[in-house]
Write an enzyme that holds these catalytic residues in place. Structure first.
Site, PDB file in Angstrom:
ATOM      1  N   SER A  23       0.812  -1.215   0.000  1.00  0.00           N
ATOM      2  CA  SER A  23       0.000   0.000   0.000  1.00  0.00           C
ATOM      3  C   SER A  23       0.847   1.266   0.000  1.00  0.00           C
ATOM      4  CB  SER A  23      -0.898   0.007   1.245  1.00  0.00           C
ATOM      5  OG  SER A  23      -0.094  -0.062   2.406  1.00  0.00           O
ATOM      6  N   ASN A 110      -1.433  -1.577  13.749  1.00  0.00           N
ATOM      7  CA  ASN A 110      -2.865  -1.299  13.881  1.00  0.00           C
ATOM      8  C   ASN A 110      -3.127  -0.003  14.653  1.00  0.00           C
ATOM      9  OD1 ASN A 110      -3.020  -3.712  12.587  1.00  0.00           O
ATOM     10  ND2 ASN A 110      -3.929  -4.873  14.279  1.00  0.00           N
ATOM     11  N   THR A 155     -38.378  29.440  -8.190  1.00  0.00           N
ATOM     12  CA  THR A 155     -38.761  28.106  -7.734  1.00  0.00           C
ATOM     13  C   THR A 155     -39.040  27.305  -9.006  1.00  0.00           C
ATOM     14  OG1 THR A 155     -41.137  28.519  -7.640  1.00  0.00           O
ATOM     15  CG2 THR A 155     -39.887  29.051  -5.658  1.00  0.00           C
ATOM     16  N   HIS A 156     -38.731  26.035  -8.965  1.00  0.00           N
ATOM     17  CA  HIS A 156     -38.862  25.179 -10.164  1.00  0.00           C
ATOM     18  C   HIS A 156     -38.076  25.769 -11.343  1.00  0.00           C
ATOM     19  CE1 HIS A 156     -42.316  23.350  -8.020  1.00  0.00           C
ATOM     20  NE2 HIS A 156     -42.569  24.603  -7.690  1.00  0.00           N
ATOM     21  N   SER A 277     -12.527  25.738 -26.328  1.00  0.00           N
ATOM     22  CA  SER A 277     -12.775  24.456 -26.961  1.00  0.00           C
ATOM     23  C   SER A 277     -11.671  24.185 -27.965  1.00  0.00           C
ATOM     24  CB  SER A 277     -14.134  24.510 -27.672  1.00  0.00           C
ATOM     25  OG  SER A 277     -14.159  23.606 -28.753  1.00  0.00           O
ATOM     26  N   LYS A 283     -15.727  29.495 -28.208  1.00  0.00           N
ATOM     27  CA  LYS A 283     -16.201  29.009 -26.906  1.00  0.00           C
ATOM     28  C   LYS A 283     -15.427  29.568 -25.709  1.00  0.00           C
ATOM     29  CE  LYS A 283     -19.034  26.404 -26.002  1.00  0.00           C
ATOM     30  NZ  LYS A 283     -19.377  25.001 -26.147  1.00  0.00           N
ATOM     31  N   ASN A 285     -15.892  28.368 -21.858  1.00  0.00           N
ATOM     32  CA  ASN A 285     -16.671  27.395 -21.090  1.00  0.00           C
ATOM     33  C   ASN A 285     -16.468  27.525 -19.581  1.00  0.00           C
ATOM     34  OD1 ASN A 285     -17.764  26.191 -23.399  1.00  0.00           O
ATOM     35  ND2 ASN A 285     -16.001  24.837 -23.630  1.00  0.00           N
ATOM     36  N   GLU A 290     -18.223  23.022 -13.750  1.00  0.00           N
ATOM     37  CA  GLU A 290     -18.576  21.650 -14.125  1.00  0.00           C
ATOM     38  C   GLU A 290     -17.684  20.641 -13.409  1.00  0.00           C
ATOM     39  OE1 GLU A 290     -19.053  21.495 -18.562  1.00  0.00           O
ATOM     40  OE2 GLU A 290     -18.868  23.650 -18.283  1.00  0.00           O
ATOM     41  N   TYR A 317      -9.010  -5.325  14.430  1.00  0.00           N
ATOM     42  CA  TYR A 317      -8.576  -4.874  13.097  1.00  0.00           C
ATOM     43  C   TYR A 317      -8.804  -5.944  12.039  1.00  0.00           C
ATOM     44  CZ  TYR A 317      -5.403  -3.322   9.397  1.00  0.00           C
ATOM     45  OH  TYR A 317      -4.879  -2.945   8.195  1.00  0.00           O
ATOM     46  N   GLN A 322      -7.316  -1.331   5.318  1.00  0.00           N
ATOM     47  CA  GLN A 322      -6.257  -0.687   4.528  1.00  0.00           C
ATOM     48  C   GLN A 322      -6.850   0.107   3.363  1.00  0.00           C
ATOM     49  OE1 GLN A 322      -2.352  -2.420   4.035  1.00  0.00           O
ATOM     50  NE2 GLN A 322      -2.786  -2.706   1.867  1.00  0.00           N
ATOM     51  N   LYS A 325      -7.825   4.412   2.849  1.00  0.00           N
ATOM     52  CA  LYS A 325      -7.004   5.596   2.564  1.00  0.00           C
ATOM     53  C   LYS A 325      -7.413   6.307   1.277  1.00  0.00           C
ATOM     54  CE  LYS A 325      -3.989   3.807   5.645  1.00  0.00           C
ATOM     55  NZ  LYS A 325      -4.765   2.529   5.637  1.00  0.00           N
TER      56      LYS A 325
END
Ligand code: ARG
Length: 468
Positions: A23, A110, A155-156, A277, A283, A285, A290, A317, A322, A325
């Site tokens: 690991s 541990n 709203t909506h 783009s 463009k 963006n 996003e 344990y 493990q 992480k």
């Protein structure tokens, strides 16, 4: 490999098992905390009489040297040594000789890894809280500087009632305030020391658990060695706070995306936070928003992974742990990147005040106000609602806004609707100011909220008398 396997397993490890087992590529992230924890443990061993003063000093200094090597990028991480703990101990032993082999007395990986993770998570919580405060400060600054900008509340996703931009920005800020509380709660609860718990049932050496805990900035030792080594609810809790934060940032991100479209024109990101783009030269963006939206998916995934990891795990344990992480590391990284980028993007964005005002004037956003006006003339609200609904229909048929209907049309709908009504009830600026109750969008209410929020977030230097 003999180092990792000890005397019990003389045979070489299988290649697939080796890969599964190791690991260090992930958990080396914990090296600072691992070294600090080991130094505290070495001092604990001194107090317990396991080590002499010279031995403890040699271990503490040797660990310092390992830290410097890692910091400088000279350290040779060896996957064959499995994890961050074995890598550091092996190098320490190279540096200080056989006394290095005494460090692990009364300790297991541990309690060691649980300690490292709690220290690491505590540090990352603090970084995240700072980043959260920085974003809140930008929102408060913008709320203050855009105070005059009126816009519809939705709203909506339909224009609903007259409001102001600052009020909307302050709504974003409210979510972040609760995120802060959740992270602070989780940080406070996780701040206990597993060291001394050993593998599962402690140790016979008289380790000074309280002193070791204090040295590491923990509130105290954990009360139960089985719990200390096998519980990761602190990670679930933090990941939950980060997932909720992620969802909040994704909502803000979504609005940034919508608002920066030509259809809205409510917001223009600075070039520094925009992308173009590869094909379409025109463009610009809103990728920042996003990506923030996207990162939140991973935060939710991290929480799910941590919940499922511990679900049904018997006490003591289990090596499954493990796998805790990567999700928690990823969740923090996503949160910090998102917070910092959004902070910069919102600090430098331009708001489209004209477009917001135009949206406010289209969409009959003062319809509720006209109904309320009838209520003040004694008309029951349900009836007023019906009358105004009919007027909106009429306006739509004529291609007009409610406020543009001729007075005789208004009066025909209800005798109480005269010129005065059109003048005051249907003026959006007046309608915003009427909403002056606490939590509303009127100028005074929002100004008060901004000041109160600045105090809450600790963003004003001078102490201010308690709020009335
Ligand atoms: N690398 C392990 C983890 O992250 C710590 C080592 C405990 N290993 C063990 N076989 N008891 O949880």
């Amino acid at each position: 490999m003999t180092v990792a396997r000890g005397g019990r397993l003389p045979q070489d490890i299988d290649a697939a098992m080796l890969r599964l087992n190791q690991s260090v590529e992930i958990d080396r992230e914990l090296w600072r905390e691992d070294i600090r924890g080991s130094q505290a443990h070495a001092r604990g061993l001194l107090t317990a009489g396991v080590l002499g003063a010279e031995e403890a000093d040699a271990l503490v200094a040797g660990l310092e040297q390992v830290a410097q090597e890692i910091e400088a990028g000279h350290f040779q991480w060896d996957p064959a040594l499995e994890d961050v703990h074995m890598n550091i101990e092996a190098r320490l032993t190279q540096l200080v000789g056989p006394v290095g082999g005494k460090l692990h007395t009364g300790r297991s990986r541990n309690d060691q890894v649980a300690t490292d993770l709690r220290l690491w998570t505590r540090r990352r919580c603090e970084e995240t809280l700072d980043a959260l405060t920085a974003l809140a400060e930008v929102l408060l600054d913008r709320a203050e500087s855009e105070l005059e900008v009126l816009m519809p509340a939705y709203t909506h996703l339909q224009r609903a009632q007259p409001s102001r931009l600052s009020h909307h920005l302050m709504a974003w800020q409210e979510l972040l305030w609760r995120d802060r509380g959740r992270l602070q709660d989780a940080r406070a609860r996780l701040n206990e020391s597993p060291l001394g718990a050993g593998a599962v049932a402690g140790t016979g050496f008289a380790l000074p658990r309280a002193a070791v805990a204090a040295e590491l900035g923990f509130e105290g030792p954990m009360r139960n060695s089985i719990d200390a080594t096998s519980s990761r609810d602190f990670l679930m809790e933090v990941a939950s706070a980060l997932a909720i934060l992620g969802v909040h940032l994704s909502r803000i991100g979504e609005e940034v995306v919508l608002w920066s479209s030509a259809e809205y024109g409510f917001l223009t990101l600075s070039d520094a936070f925009s992308t173009s783009s590869s094909m379409m030269p025109q463009k610009k963006n809103p990728d920042v928003a996003e990506l923030v939206r996207g990162k939140s998916a991973r935060a939710i995934g991290a929480l799910t992974a941590l919940l499922v990891l511990e679900k049904g795990l018997a006490f003591g344990y289990g090596r499954d742990l493990q796998e805790d992480k990567r999700p928690i590391f990823d969740a923090f990284e996503g949160a910090l990147l998102s917070l910092r980028a959004l902070t910069g993007a919102l600090a430098t964005a331009r708001f489209g005040a004209e477009k917001m005002r135009a949206a406010l004037l289209q969409g009959h956003t003062c319809a509720t106000d006209l109904a309320d006006y009838l209520v003040t003339a004694g008309v029951p609200f349900r009836q007023a609602h019906h009358v105004v609904g009919g007027l909106v229909r009429e306006a739509e048929q004529r291609g007009l806004q409610l406020g543009e209907l001729p007075v005789d049309v208004l009066r025909a709908a209800h005798p109480a609707l005269g010129e005065e009504a059109a003048g005051s009830a249907l003026d959006p600026a007046a309608a915003v100011e009427r909403r002056a109750l606490p939590g509303g969008p009127a100028r005074a209410a929002v100004t008060q909220e901004i000041a109160a929020a600045r105090r809450r977030w600790g963003l004003v230097a001078a102490p201010v008398a308690a709020e009335s």
